[in-house]
Enzyme design. Structure first.
Site, PDB file in Angstrom:
ATOM      1  N   CYS A   1      -6.032  12.662  11.326  1.00 46.46           N
ATOM      2  CA  CYS A   1      -5.634  11.259  11.276  1.00 46.46           C
ATOM      3  C   CYS A   1      -5.928  10.621  12.616  1.00 46.46           C
ATOM      4  CB  CYS A   1      -4.149  11.146  10.953  1.00 46.46           C
ATOM      5  SG  CYS A   1      -3.535   9.450  11.017  1.00 46.46           S
TER       6      CYS A   1
ATOM      7  N   ARG B   1      -0.485  14.700  11.568  1.00 52.39           N
ATOM      8  CA  ARG B   1       0.607  14.440  10.628  1.00 52.39           C
ATOM      9  C   ARG B   1       0.788  15.717   9.806  1.00 52.39           C
ATOM     10  NH1 ARG B   1      -0.045   8.460   7.905  1.00 52.39           N
ATOM     11  NH2 ARG B   1      -1.321   7.501   9.493  1.00 52.39           N
TER      12      ARG B   1
ATOM     13  N   ARG C   1      -8.390  -0.751   4.185  1.00 55.55           N
ATOM     14  CA  ARG C   1      -7.491   0.252   3.612  1.00 55.55           C
ATOM     15  C   ARG C   1      -6.130  -0.354   3.259  1.00 55.55           C
ATOM     16  NH1 ARG C   1      -6.016   4.040   7.503  1.00 55.55           N
ATOM     17  NH2 ARG C   1      -4.748   4.853   5.812  1.00 55.55           N
TER      18      ARG C   1
ATOM     19  N   ASP D   1       4.241   0.525  11.997  1.00 56.81           N
ATOM     20  CA  ASP D   1       3.066  -0.190  11.503  1.00 56.81           C
ATOM     21  C   ASP D   1       3.041  -1.653  11.935  1.00 56.81           C
ATOM     22  OD1 ASP D   1       2.111   2.067  10.311  1.00 56.81           O
ATOM     23  OD2 ASP D   1       2.645   1.502   8.260  1.00 56.81           O
TER      24      ASP D   1
ATOM     25  N   LYS E   1       0.827  -1.205   0.000  1.00 58.85           N
ATOM     26  CA  LYS E   1       0.000   0.000   0.000  1.00 58.85           C
ATOM     27  C   LYS E   1       0.864   1.259   0.000  1.00 58.85           C
ATOM     28  CE  LYS E   1      -1.812   1.752   3.848  1.00 58.85           C
ATOM     29  NZ  LYS E   1      -1.690   3.247   3.877  1.00 58.85           N
ATOM     30  N   ASN E   2       1.872   1.279   0.855  1.00 55.11           N
ATOM     31  CA  ASN E   2       2.688   2.487   0.991  1.00 55.11           C
ATOM     32  C   ASN E   2       3.629   2.699  -0.186  1.00 55.11           C
ATOM     33  OD1 ASN E   2       1.510   3.096   3.451  1.00 55.11           O
ATOM     34  ND2 ASN E   2       3.049   1.996   4.628  1.00 55.11           N
TER      35      ASN E   2
END
Length: 418
Positions: free
Chosen positions: A116, A121, A398, A306, A22-23
């Site tokens: 967030c 952030r 997500r 994460d 995803k990132n």
């Protein structure tokens, strides 16, 4: 509302492939704007954040299509430079489009990203980098209005913090700069190296990704390209944590074990047997997990923030005590109170959590408050006795592509119900 029904206490066994990161794919999708051509992206996961990125691209006038795990973006028809508030709010990382739109069109109009769940952030570093290149940035009523005037100019940018998003935004904007841009104190995450590989595939000249200095030679002729997104190291860490929590033997394929050395070191210290070679990591857990030395999150190559929630969840059932120190996000322990509903003994004080192992966890109704916290609840439920009901799946979706199917293939009992 969707929920996962998880019947815990089943040992896992088998192999699971890791989908695209995803990132990595989100900044790559933004980068497709730069070429004004056709980009074919393989190993693109089906995530709600990816859907939000594709919606932004289509709003800007691009054509997108998907066939399996391959997404094609034609940015040639792009005829807008604005992203409305509704689309910006779909995902926090939508600000990554700012640098690419500015480089392509010389102007950009975006609303400020929303808040967030993990805490603030700030995008100040992003804006400072663009201003250093000559962009004019005006903030008006929650909107960011950016213009490049005579064009962006290459320069030396020193980031106050090694921010992943600011590094990526600076790289994208620098592709449209006249001259050379040098980014100092750049973030070193593997996903930035993957962005560099994509930019090179379309003809950009970028060097240094993966180190603290990235150099971009701007305004190179760009063209159509094809790229395969790297595997998601956080998804891989989640599967390993699931194996540690539930017991059994799990083979995670398609992942470079060197990217997860800090995570595998913790799981090994906790009593798991691990082996990494080539593009796979295997984990076996037979005995009781034990506490480990303090875990302190840090930017890559440190322990990833994460991965902290799913690893914490695995360590809840076992012997001994583990201290976790969160240095990246101020609200990263929101899952702790939900794990306590399952019988976990966790004491949180600010950015420090103390996990005291208990003999076993029990199933309970719990709700995900954020993406990785949701993964932690899923990991804990797999090792708990009885049934757990996990809601808040919009967060999990997500970043995890059909995670229930992957875990079911390993022998877990995970059903998505309405």
């Amino acid at each position: 509302m969707s929920a996962f029904l998880v019947e815990g206490g089943r040992r896992l066994s088998g192999a699971v492939a890791v989908h695209g990161a995803k990132n990595s794919v989100l900044p790559i999708l933004a980068a497709t704007l730069l070429s004004g051509g056709r980009s074919v992206i393989h190993n693109c996961p089906r995530l709600s954040d990816v859907d939000a990125s594709l919606a932004i691209l289509e709003h800007l006038g691009c054509r997108t299509s998907r066939e399996g795990d391959t997404v094609t973006v034609d940015s040639g028809p792009m005829d807008r430079y604005d992203v409305p508030d509704a689309l910006m709010r779909e995902m926090r990382s939508s600000v990554i489009f700012l640098g690419a739109i500015l480089a392509r069109t010389g102007q950009a109009s975006l609303s400020r990203p929303g808040g967030c769940e993990l805490g603030p952030r700030p995008i100040d570093l992003h804006l400072a980098a663009l201003r250093a290149m000559g962009a004019r940035v005006e903030e008006r009523g929650g909107d960011l209005l950016c213009g490049a005037g005579a064009g962006l100019t290459g320069c030396t940018i020193t980031l106050a913090i090694a921010s992943v998003g600011a590094t990526e935004n600076a790289m994208l904007a620098a592709c449209g700069c006249g001259g050379t841009t040098t980014i100092l104190n750049a973030a070193r995450e593997p996903e930035i190296l993957d962005l560099q590989r994509f930019l090179r595939a379309m003809g950009a000249r970028v060097e240094g990704a993966g180190t603290s200095t990235v150099v971009v030679e701007g305004r190179r002729p760009l063209h159509d390209c094809e790229h395969r997104v790297m595997a998601d190291r956080i998804v891989a860490a989640t599967y390993l944590a699931a194996g540690a929590a539930a017991g059994g033997e799990v083979l995670v394929t398609g992942i470079d074990g060197r990217q997860l050395s800090t995570v595998t070191a913790v799981l090994r210290e906790a009593g798991c047997r691990l082996h990494s070679e080539g593009d796979f990591i295997s984990l076996r857990r037979d005995g009781v997990l034990r506490g480990v030395r303090p875990i302190r999150t840090a930017p890559y190559p440190g322990f990833p923030t994460d991965a902290q929630p799913p690893v914490m969840a695995a360590l809840c059932a076992g012997e001994g005590t583990t201290v976790l120190v969160e240095t990246i996000f101020e609200n990263r322990f929101r899952h702790a109170s939900e794990l306590a509903r399952m019988g976990a003994d966790i004491r949180v004080e600010g950015r420090v959590a103390v996990v005291c192992g208990v003999p076993r966890l029990h199933g309970a109704p719990v709700e995900a408050a954020d993406l990785r916290g949701g993964a932690a609840l899923l990991v804990a439920a797999l090792g708990a006795e009885g049934e757990s009901r996990i809601t808040g799946l919009r967060h999990i979706d997500r970043g995890y592509d059909r995670v229930e199917e992957a875990l079911t293939a390993l022998g877990a009992s995970v059903d998505r119900v309405e």
